[in-house]
Design an enzyme around this catalytic site. Structure first.
Site, PDB file in Angstrom:
ATOM      1  N   HIS A  20     -62.773 -20.542  33.380  1.00  0.00           N
ATOM      2  CA  HIS A  20     -63.854 -19.586  33.583  1.00  0.00           C
ATOM      3  C   HIS A  20     -63.476 -18.574  34.670  1.00  0.00           C
ATOM      4  O   HIS A  20     -62.471 -18.713  35.358  1.00  0.00           O
ATOM      5  CB  HIS A  20     -65.179 -20.296  33.914  1.00  0.00           C
ATOM      6  N   HIS A  44     -59.505 -19.209  35.959  1.00  0.00           N
ATOM      7  CA  HIS A  44     -58.911 -20.457  36.425  1.00  0.00           C
ATOM      8  C   HIS A  44     -59.598 -21.599  35.697  1.00  0.00           C
ATOM      9  O   HIS A  44     -60.594 -21.395  35.006  1.00  0.00           O
ATOM     10  CB  HIS A  44     -59.070 -20.601  37.947  1.00  0.00           C
ATOM     11  N   CYS A  62     -62.846 -17.005  42.997  1.00  0.00           N
ATOM     12  CA  CYS A  62     -63.314 -17.372  41.655  1.00  0.00           C
ATOM     13  C   CYS A  62     -63.523 -16.142  40.775  1.00  0.00           C
ATOM     14  O   CYS A  62     -63.771 -16.260  39.581  1.00  0.00           O
ATOM     15  CB  CYS A  62     -64.608 -18.173  41.726  1.00  0.00           C
ATOM     16  N   ASP A  77     -64.611 -28.118  25.624  1.00  0.00           N
ATOM     17  CA  ASP A  77     -63.282 -28.606  25.981  1.00  0.00           C
ATOM     18  C   ASP A  77     -62.189 -27.642  25.520  1.00  0.00           C
ATOM     19  O   ASP A  77     -62.127 -27.276  24.352  1.00  0.00           O
ATOM     20  CB  ASP A  77     -63.053 -29.990  25.363  1.00  0.00           C
ATOM     21  N   HIS A  78     -61.346 -27.264  26.475  1.00  0.00           N
ATOM     22  CA  HIS A  78     -60.249 -26.311  26.234  1.00  0.00           C
ATOM     23  C   HIS A  78     -60.752 -24.960  25.729  1.00  0.00           C
ATOM     24  O   HIS A  78     -60.111 -24.299  24.922  1.00  0.00           O
ATOM     25  CB  HIS A  78     -59.188 -26.915  25.311  1.00  0.00           C
ATOM     26  N   HIS A 111     -61.002 -25.838  35.353  1.00  0.00           N
ATOM     27  CA  HIS A 111     -61.510 -27.029  36.036  1.00  0.00           C
ATOM     28  C   HIS A 111     -61.460 -28.210  35.082  1.00  0.00           C
ATOM     29  O   HIS A 111     -61.608 -28.041  33.873  1.00  0.00           O
ATOM     30  CB  HIS A 111     -62.967 -26.846  36.468  1.00  0.00           C
ATOM     31  N   GLU A 130     -67.564 -30.158  39.429  1.00  0.00           N
ATOM     32  CA  GLU A 130     -66.675 -29.042  39.092  1.00  0.00           C
ATOM     33  C   GLU A 130     -65.347 -29.158  39.830  1.00  0.00           C
ATOM     34  O   GLU A 130     -64.281 -28.945  39.264  1.00  0.00           O
ATOM     35  CB  GLU A 130     -67.368 -27.723  39.439  1.00  0.00           C
TER      36      GLU A 130
HETATM   37 NI    NI Z   1     -64.277 -22.141  39.235  1.00  0.00          NI
END
Ligand code: NI
Length: 142
Positions: free
Chosen positions: A16, A41, A35, A78-79, A43, A122
């Site tokens: 995200h 990036h 961010c 997911d992914h 998580h 997160e």
């Molecule tokens: Ni983040």
């Protein structure tokens, strides 16, 4: 009497970027810091789903819950890039918004168990939690 609850843990990996078109580039940088990095990036999100036990039997069908959460939440994110999800077209992909979205996806689909709480881890130091907006003051719930 407070209800007995069961919490199950689920995981998904997603990318995200915290950014909103309502702010200028400079304002986005100030509000979201690193961010806001244009490359985004990722998580390794952990989702904790807490349900109240069924009032009739007192037993939560964990297989059914797993199927529901995997189909509704894990497979969806997911992914994936969270910023590309239609639900995030109008809001930023913060942990706050994510935990609320997961609640909203799951809550209507839980016929026998009452969703009590959703948690999203997160990062090592960031945990978000949501227990719904309608919490009657005392008395019976639901
Ligand atoms: Ni983040």
């Amino acid at each position: 009497m407070s209800p007995v609850t069961v919490t199950r843990r689920y995981r998904f990996c997603a990318a995200h970027r915290l950014h909103t078109d309502h702010l200028t580039s400079e304002e986005n940088r100030i509000v979201f810091g690193k961010c806001n990095n244009a490359n985004g990036h990722g998580h390794n999100y952990v989702v904790l789903v807490t349900v109240e036990s069924d009032v009739n039997g007192g037993v939560v069908d964990l297989e059914q819950l797993d199927r529901l959460v995997n189909d509704t939440v894990v497979r969806r994110f997911d992914h994936h890039d969270l910023n590309g999800d239609p639900e995030f077209a109008r809001c930023t992909t913060t942990g706050e918004n994510l935990v609320k979205l997961i609640w909203e996806l799951l809550e209507p689909k839980l016929p026998n168990q009452r969703l009590a709480k959703v948690g999203v881890i997160e990062t090592r130091d960031n945990y978000f939690e949501y227990a719904g907006s309608a919490q009657p003051a005392g008395g019976s719930r639901g």
